[in-house]
Design an enzyme around this catalytic site. Structure first.
Site, mmCIF file in Angstrom:
data_model
loop_
_atom_site.group_PDB
_atom_site.id
_atom_site.type_symbol
_atom_site.label_atom_id
_atom_site.label_comp_id
_atom_site.label_asym_id
_atom_site.label_seq_id
_atom_site.Cartn_x
_atom_site.Cartn_y
_atom_site.Cartn_z
ATOM 1 C CE LYS A 26 -4.014 -2.179 2.216
ATOM 2 N NZ LYS A 26 -4.923 -2.150 3.408
ATOM 3 C CE1 TYR A 66 -9.545 -2.895 0.468
ATOM 4 C CE2 TYR A 66 -8.736 -0.894 -0.571
ATOM 5 C CZ TYR A 66 -8.515 -2.027 0.186
ATOM 6 O OH TYR A 66 -7.242 -2.301 0.672
ATOM 7 C CG ASN A 129 -3.924 -2.351 6.923
ATOM 8 O OD1 ASN A 129 -3.773 -1.837 5.817
ATOM 9 N ND2 ASN A 129 -4.967 -3.079 7.230
ATOM 10 C CG HIS A 132 -5.309 -6.195 -0.530
ATOM 11 N ND1 HIS A 132 -6.528 -6.280 0.091
ATOM 12 C CD2 HIS A 132 -5.355 -7.042 -1.599
ATOM 13 C CE1 HIS A 132 -7.292 -7.133 -0.587
ATOM 14 N NE2 HIS A 132 -6.596 -7.618 -1.615
ATOM 15 C CD GLU A 143 -9.027 -8.854 -3.716
ATOM 16 O OE1 GLU A 143 -9.791 -8.452 -2.820
ATOM 17 O OE2 GLU A 143 -7.881 -9.271 -3.482
HETATM 18 P P1 IDP Z 1 -8.055 -6.905 5.197
HETATM 19 O O1 IDP Z 1 -7.222 -5.879 4.465
HETATM 20 O O2 IDP Z 1 -7.302 -7.516 6.356
HETATM 21 O O3 IDP Z 1 -8.642 -7.940 4.276
HETATM 22 P P2 IDP Z 1 -10.717 -5.680 5.322
HETATM 23 O O4 IDP Z 1 -11.705 -5.855 6.427
HETATM 24 O O5 IDP Z 1 -11.008 -6.333 4.022
HETATM 25 O O6 IDP Z 1 -9.282 -6.131 5.883
HETATM 26 O O7 IDP Z 1 -10.525 -4.112 5.113
HETATM 27 C C1 IDP Z 1 -9.845 -3.628 3.998
HETATM 28 C C2 IDP Z 1 -8.980 -2.466 4.404
HETATM 29 O O8 IDP Z 1 -9.808 -1.400 4.875
HETATM 30 C C3 IDP Z 1 -8.032 -2.732 5.578
HETATM 31 O O9 IDP Z 1 -6.847 -3.410 5.189
HETATM 32 C C4 IDP Z 1 -7.747 -1.320 6.037
HETATM 33 O O10 IDP Z 1 -6.824 -0.672 5.144
HETATM 34 C C5 IDP Z 1 -9.111 -0.678 5.875
HETATM 35 N N1 IDP Z 1 -9.876 -0.745 7.127
HETATM 36 C C6 IDP Z 1 -10.541 -1.808 7.608
HETATM 37 N N2 IDP Z 1 -11.137 -1.504 8.798
HETATM 38 C C7 IDP Z 1 -10.816 -0.209 9.036
HETATM 39 C C8 IDP Z 1 -11.121 0.700 10.109
HETATM 40 O O11 IDP Z 1 -11.794 0.364 11.086
HETATM 41 N N3 IDP Z 1 -10.597 1.953 10.030
HETATM 42 C C9 IDP Z 1 -9.844 2.361 8.972
HETATM 43 N N4 IDP Z 1 -9.539 1.551 7.937
HETATM 44 C C10 IDP Z 1 -10.020 0.286 7.968
HETATM 45 MG MG MG Z 2 -10.109 -7.785 2.817
#
Ligand code: IDP
Ligand code: MG
Length: 167
Positions: A26, A66, A129, A132, A143
């Site tokens: 990212k 997303y 984080n 992805h 994807e």
């Molecule tokens: P993942 O990346 O572990 O699969 P997902 O639930 O699919 O997690 O969420 C996608 C992305 O959305 C996360 O990696 C993060 O960048 C963002 N995200 C998820 N939950 C939150 C939140 O509570 N606050 C801000 N960003 C979030």
């Molecule tokens: Mg995800």
């Protein structure tokens, strides 16, 4: 016959060894010069890189990628984050690569991610984080189609195969 012998037979045509997943380094991680660290983990594990590109994501591709999160309160911030700079999209291939990659990436919430995982080692907060990774084989297929044209994926034989999968 040992499982690996049966997988070995059929060589490059073996579907179990051709599972693919999408990994995105990212924009925060590109800015922090972590691209090499992320790549290194998948290389060392034994997975095979079959596609890679650096790009600035536009709204269209991020909306597709997303789609399931579009109703979440953090969605606008997520789009701003993911378009804040270039990212690196990669396709990795290998046995059980989707599940193994999710384990290597760690919990979505970096604060919960275990040390030793990418997020557990390089990230503190869910909003930045680092990576992805696709969450299922079906999601990965979809994807990869958003981010790569078919001709951008390279089918190649890796010379270390006997050392990563056995004889
Ligand atoms: P993942 O990346 O572990 O699969 P997902 O639930 O699919 O997690 O969420 C996608 C992305 O959305 C996360 O990696 C993060 O960048 C963002 N995200 C998820 N939950 C939150 C939140 O509570 N606050 C801000 N960003 C979030
Ligand atoms: Mg995800």
């Amino acid at each position: 016959m040992p499982v690996w012998s049966s997988l070995w037979q059929g060589s490059s045509g073996t579907p179990e060894l051709q599972e693919k997943t999408l990994v995105i380094v990212k924009p925060d991680a590109v800015q922090r010069r972590l691209v090499g660290d992320v790549i290194q983990r998948f290389e060392r594990r034994g997975f095979k890189l079959v596609g890679m590109k650096l790009l600035q994501a536009d709204r269209d591709i991020l909306d597709k990628h997303y789609h399931q999160l579009r109703q979440k309160p953090f969605y606008p911030a997520l789009l701003a984050y993911m378009s804040s700079g270039p990212l690196v999209a990669m396709v990795w291939e290998g046995y059980n690569v989707v599940r193994s990659t999710r384990a290597m990436v760690g919990d979505t919430n970096s604060a919960e991610a275990k040390p030793g995982t990418i997020r557990g080692d390089f990230s503190m907060h869910v909003s930045r984080n680092v990576v992805h990774a696709s969450d299922s084989v079906e999601t990965a297929h979809r994807e990869i189609g958003f981010w790569f044209h078919r001709h951008e994926l390279v089918a190649w034989e890796c010379g270390d195969r006997e050392y990563t999968y056995g004889p």
